[in-house]
Design a protein around this motif. Structure first.
Motif, PDB file in Angstrom:
ATOM      1  N   THR A 152       0.787  -0.986   0.111  1.00  0.00           N
ATOM      2  CA  THR A 152       0.062  -0.062   0.082  1.00  0.00           C
ATOM      3  C   THR A 152       0.793   1.138  -0.082  1.00  0.00           C
ATOM      4  N   THR A 153       2.029   1.145   0.627  1.00  0.00           N
ATOM      5  CA  THR A 153       2.781   2.194   0.895  1.00  0.00           C
ATOM      6  C   THR A 153       3.455   2.688  -0.610  1.00  0.00           C
ATOM      7  N   ALA A 154       3.948   1.562  -1.363  1.00  0.00           N
ATOM      8  CA  ALA A 154       4.580   1.594  -2.532  1.00  0.00           C
ATOM      9  C   ALA A 154       3.391   2.333  -3.544  1.00  0.00           C
ATOM     10  N   ILE A 155       2.233   1.721  -3.549  1.00  0.00           N
ATOM     11  CA  ILE A 155       1.197   2.197  -4.457  1.00  0.00           C
ATOM     12  C   ILE A 155       0.656   3.792  -4.252  1.00  0.00           C
ATOM     13  N   ALA A 156       0.840   4.246  -2.833  1.00  0.00           N
ATOM     14  CA  ALA A 156       0.310   5.327  -2.445  1.00  0.00           C
ATOM     15  C   ALA A 156       1.460   6.284  -2.645  1.00  0.00           C
ATOM     16  N   LEU A 157       2.834   6.094  -2.646  1.00  0.00           N
ATOM     17  CA  LEU A 157       3.804   7.068  -2.978  1.00  0.00           C
ATOM     18  C   LEU A 157       3.916   7.124  -4.610  1.00  0.00           C
ATOM     19  N   ALA A 158       3.518   5.846  -5.220  1.00  0.00           N
ATOM     20  CA  ALA A 158       3.563   6.178  -6.795  1.00  0.00           C
ATOM     21  C   ALA A 158       2.557   7.190  -7.060  1.00  0.00           C
ATOM     22  N   LEU A 159       1.345   6.943  -6.729  1.00  0.00           N
ATOM     23  CA  LEU A 159       0.384   7.926  -7.094  1.00  0.00           C
ATOM     24  C   LEU A 159       0.846   9.295  -6.645  1.00  0.00           C
ATOM     25  N   TRP A 160       1.488   9.582  -5.789  1.00  0.00           N
ATOM     26  CA  TRP A 160       1.660  11.044  -5.011  1.00  0.00           C
ATOM     27  C   TRP A 160       2.643  11.545  -6.024  1.00  0.00           C
ATOM     28  N   VAL A 161       3.704  10.657  -6.449  1.00  0.00           N
ATOM     29  CA  VAL A 161       4.786  11.124  -7.385  1.00  0.00           C
ATOM     30  C   VAL A 161       4.297  11.287  -8.794  1.00  0.00           C
ATOM     31  N   LEU A 162       3.488  10.312  -9.278  1.00  0.00           N
ATOM     32  CA  LEU A 162       3.264  10.208 -10.890  1.00  0.00           C
ATOM     33  C   LEU A 162       1.894  10.926 -11.258  1.00  0.00           C
ATOM     34  N   ALA A 163       0.794  11.079 -10.077  1.00  0.00           N
ATOM     35  CA  ALA A 163      -0.404  11.448 -10.725  1.00  0.00           C
ATOM     36  C   ALA A 163      -0.610  12.806  -9.838  1.00  0.00           C
ATOM     37  N   PRO A 164      -1.599  13.538 -10.749  1.00  0.00           N
ATOM     38  CA  PRO A 164      -2.163  14.715  -9.990  1.00  0.00           C
ATOM     39  C   PRO A 164      -2.929  14.400  -8.853  1.00  0.00           C
ATOM     40  N   GLY A 173      -5.704   9.349  -4.409  1.00  0.00           N
ATOM     41  CA  GLY A 173      -4.439   9.285  -3.863  1.00  0.00           C
ATOM     42  C   GLY A 173      -4.208   9.486  -2.467  1.00  0.00           C
ATOM     43  N   ALA A 174      -5.329  10.413  -2.035  1.00  0.00           N
ATOM     44  CA  ALA A 174      -5.466  10.742  -0.587  1.00  0.00           C
ATOM     45  C   ALA A 174      -5.894   9.533   0.139  1.00  0.00           C
ATOM     46  N   VAL A 175      -6.709   8.730  -0.433  1.00  0.00           N
ATOM     47  CA  VAL A 175      -7.311   7.374   0.057  1.00  0.00           C
ATOM     48  C   VAL A 175      -6.054   6.486   0.621  1.00  0.00           C
ATOM     49  N   ALA A 176      -5.283   6.228  -0.861  1.00  0.00           N
ATOM     50  CA  ALA A 176      -4.159   5.318  -0.623  1.00  0.00           C
ATOM     51  C   ALA A 176      -3.076   5.814   0.381  1.00  0.00           C
ATOM     52  N   LEU A 177      -2.898   7.189   0.581  1.00  0.00           N
ATOM     53  CA  LEU A 177      -1.854   7.488   1.547  1.00  0.00           C
ATOM     54  C   LEU A 177      -2.468   7.199   2.925  1.00  0.00           C
ATOM     55  N   LEU A 206       0.643  13.912   3.558  1.00  0.00           N
ATOM     56  CA  LEU A 206       0.506  14.099   2.259  1.00  0.00           C
ATOM     57  C   LEU A 206      -0.795  13.716   1.713  1.00  0.00           C
ATOM     58  N   ALA A 207      -1.720  12.943   2.497  1.00  0.00           N
ATOM     59  CA  ALA A 207      -3.017  12.482   2.124  1.00  0.00           C
ATOM     60  C   ALA A 207      -3.899  14.081   2.136  1.00  0.00           C
ATOM     61  N   LEU A 208      -3.839  14.688   3.488  1.00  0.00           N
ATOM     62  CA  LEU A 208      -4.460  15.932   3.404  1.00  0.00           C
ATOM     63  C   LEU A 208      -4.153  17.149   2.339  1.00  0.00           C
TER      64      LEU A 208
END
Length: 397
Positions: free
Chosen positions: A225-237, A242-246, A288-290
């Protein structure tokens, strides 16, 4: 008994070479601590217009890049070149080769201020792929597949650094800040992988009778989950997904930390510093989620991860591992405990106080930089003599 002891001592390999260059942690921990002590106060002085540096990139980019790829990477390299020997039983770079690697790291730091940008970029891009190649080859020779993910993360960290320099040079149409976010994400993932191996083990070894066990499904869910959340933060708007994943990653890290029973370590500073620093990981991910929802600025989450988690874990690890590898007791002194508290205060001053009283931001920045600088100054006071002299027990390393 005397005969057996003499025989065992005779079997030990005699230490060779200058102690500073016998094992990777020695030059890289020393360099990282000195750089951490100087770079942050210098950055605040530049930010406030008190000092002018001859930089070939913007001061903000220099600060962010150097704390990730200068300070943090030095500790990662020193740790992996030391742990790699323990994990595989094979020799890691020492002597002239280790001196060349440490010299390359130092040359890049100096080139950022005193050389053209192309020279700085070239020097800075050489260290990580060399270390990644050495580390991965070491694991493959020893059949250490369990640790190969760390080698893969080193490769991704190398790629993030290359994208940063390509973006700054205009060779790649990418925001260099995004590459820095990717670098921070890779460092956080390294922390997540190493923490689960060392924090419970250190805690159990220091507190007899304690048994810490985290369900494998929780470990897999936390890392994934951490890897997916950080990837969304880096690569996606910025987006609610992204907030939910983080947020989910933050919650999983809280559950993981609680399984390690952090309150049981409160009488052992060399342990609680690691637990306290790790607690900044879910704080940073939650911030980061906020920020994805526009509630707070992204800087709060970044500095929770960079100052609180990374800074705290680094200080805890470079004291604990340096004590162990120089043959000293695994018991923090008062000066080391003071350093732990100073880094924790730096994180509070840089992350939480600006959220509560943003009108005093300059005061909080100066306070955070001062606490951070003194923390690593204390580390150097205690450990510099140990890092340049032989082990107390006479062993090599």
């Amino acid at each position: 008994m005397p005969t057996a002891i003499a025989t065992d001592s005779a079997r030990l390999p005699s230490p060779q070479g200058w102690p500073l260059l016998r094992l990777g942690f020695r030059p890289f921990y020393l360099g990282a601590a000195a750089y951490g002590m100087l770079a942050i106060p210098l950055w605040i002085a530049v930010l406030l217009g008190q000092v002018s540096l001859n930089l070939t990139l913007s001061p903000v980019l220099w600060h962010a890049h150097e704390m990730l790829f200068g300070f943090a990477v030095a500790v990662i390299v020193g740790f992996l070149l030391t742990a790699g020997k323990a994990w595989t039983g094979l020799e890691t770079p020492r002597g002239a080769v280790l001196a060349a690697l440490a010299g390359l790291w130092l040359a890049a730091r100096l080139a950022a201020v005193f050389a053209p940008y192309g020279v700085y970029a070239l020097l800075d891009l050489l260290l990580l792929p060399l270390v990644a190649g050495i580390f991965i080859a070491l694991l493959l020779r020893a059949g250490g597949g369990r640790n190969l993910p760390l080698g893969f993360i080193l490769v991704l960290l190398t790629l993030a650094n290359a994208v940063f320099h390509g973006a700054v040079s205009g060779l790649i149409d990418v925001d260099p800040v995004r590459a820095l976010h990717a670098g921070l994400a890779m460092i956080v993932m390294i922390e997540c992988v190493i923490a689960v191996r060392v924090i419970p083990a250190f805690t159990q070894s220091a507190l007899p009778g304690m048994r810490l066990k985290v369900p494998p499904v929780l470990e897999q869910a936390t890392l994934g989950t951490t890897a997916i959340a950080l990837a969304l933060w880096v690569l996606a708007p910025a987006h609610v997904f992204g907030a939910v994943a983080l947020g989910a990653a933050a919650l999983l890290h809280v559950l993981r930390l609680l399984r390690w029973k952090p309150l049981r370590t409160r009488s052992r500073p060399i342990l609680w510093v690691l637990h306290l620093a790790y607690a900044w990981l879910p704080i940073g991910l939650a911030l980061l989620a906020l920020s994805q929802l526009g509630v707070v600025g992204v800087s709060s989450g970044i500095h929770a991860l960079a100052v609180g988690a990374t800074g705290g874990l680094i200080l805890g690890m470079i004291t604990r591992t340096a004590r162990g590898h120089t043959g000293r007791p695994l018991q923090a002194s008062r000066l080391e405990t003071a350093a732990y508290l100073l880094v924790a205060c730096a994180a509070v001053a840089r992350v939480l106080l600006p959220l509560l009283a943003p009108q005093h931001l300059v005061i909080w920045l100066v306070a955070a930089a001062t606490a951070w600088g003194f923390a690593f100054a204390l580390y150097l006071m205690v450990f510099s003599p140990w890092l340049v002299t032989a082990r107390l027990d006479g062993k090599d390393g």
